[in-house]
Every structure is written in structure tokens, then in C-alpha cells.
Design a protein around this motif. Structure first.
Motif, PDB file in Angstrom:
ATOM      1  N   SER A  36       0.820  -1.212   0.000  1.00 41.83           N
ATOM      2  CA  SER A  36       0.000   0.000   0.000  1.00 41.83           C
ATOM      3  C   SER A  36       0.853   1.260   0.000  1.00 41.83           C
ATOM      4  N   ILE A  37       1.955   1.251   0.745  1.00 41.32           N
ATOM      5  CA  ILE A  37       2.870   2.401   0.771  1.00 41.32           C
ATOM      6  C   ILE A  37       3.445   2.650  -0.615  1.00 41.32           C
ATOM      7  N   LEU A  38       3.872   1.600  -1.283  1.00 44.91           N
ATOM      8  CA  LEU A  38       4.423   1.752  -2.637  1.00 44.91           C
ATOM      9  C   LEU A  38       3.403   2.418  -3.557  1.00 44.91           C
ATOM     10  N   ALA A  39       2.185   1.912  -3.549  1.00 44.98           N
ATOM     11  CA  ALA A  39       1.139   2.468  -4.420  1.00 44.98           C
ATOM     12  C   ALA A  39       0.825   3.910  -4.043  1.00 44.98           C
ATOM     13  N   GLU A  40       0.739   4.193  -2.758  1.00 47.98           N
ATOM     14  CA  GLU A  40       0.408   5.540  -2.291  1.00 47.98           C
ATOM     15  C   GLU A  40       1.505   6.539  -2.662  1.00 47.98           C
ATOM     16  N   LEU A  41       2.757   6.149  -2.496  1.00 46.75           N
ATOM     17  CA  LEU A  41       3.860   7.048  -2.854  1.00 46.75           C
ATOM     18  C   LEU A  41       3.897   7.307  -4.352  1.00 46.75           C
ATOM     19  N   GLU A  42       3.688   6.259  -5.139  1.00 48.68           N
ATOM     20  CA  GLU A  42       3.679   6.437  -6.585  1.00 48.68           C
ATOM     21  C   GLU A  42       2.557   7.380  -7.014  1.00 48.68           C
ATOM     22  N   ASP A  43       1.379   7.223  -6.430  1.00 53.07           N
ATOM     23  CA  ASP A  43       0.241   8.076  -6.784  1.00 53.07           C
ATOM     24  C   ASP A  43       0.423   9.503  -6.278  1.00 53.07           C
ATOM     25  N   THR A  44       0.837   9.646  -5.047  1.00 54.52           N
ATOM     26  CA  THR A  44       0.954  10.967  -4.423  1.00 54.52           C
ATOM     27  C   THR A  44       2.021  11.820  -5.101  1.00 54.52           C
TER      28      THR A  44
END
Length: 74
Positions: A36-44
Motif C-alpha cells: 500500500s505504501i508503494l502504491a500511495e507514494l507512486e500516486d501521491t
């Protein structure tokens, strides 16, 4: 850095990201959090985190994650 902390809180608001070190090595974040952190950082931050960056050192602290994000944004 505030934007990073906000993104991390969206993933798991129960973790004190700013006050902890060893987030990954001490198993404060688990594999589900990590995904989830990976996806959130990529999106943010509109970045792509390649496999070479997915190492414990880059996710053990907020400072390490911030350094990685800044490097990927350049």
C-alpha cells in the motif's frame, strides 16, 4: 515531508511514522502495508518505484522514504 506523512497516514493511521525508525526491519510495517505504501507514494508523488529501490533501507524511516522520493522526483 508533510505530504509524505499524510500519504503514510492514509495507508495505516495507527503507525507513528515520524517517531519510529526500523519501520521495515522491526516489522512495524508488514507486507500489506508495504504494498500500500508503494502504491500511495507512486500516486501521491507521480513517481515509479522500481525494484532496485524496494530495499529495507529505503523504508525503515520517514527520512529514508523522503530521500528516495526526492531522488525519484529528480
Amino acid at each position: 515531508m508533510d505530504e509524505l506523512l499524510e500519504a503514510l497516514k492514509r495507508v495505516n493511521p495507527n503507525i507513528d511514522y515520524a517517531g519510529q525508525t526500523g519501520l521495515y526491519t522491526n516489522k512495524i510495517i508488514d507486507s500489506i502495508d508495504m504494498t500500500s505504501i508503494l502504491a500511495e507514494l507512486e500516486d501521491t508523488f507521480d513517481i515509479e518505484i522500481s525494484m532496485e529501490y524496494i530495499i529495507p533501507e529505503n523504508f525503515d524511516s520517514v527520512e529514508a522514504m523522503w530521500a528516495m522520493v526526492q531522488e525519484l522526483m529528480d
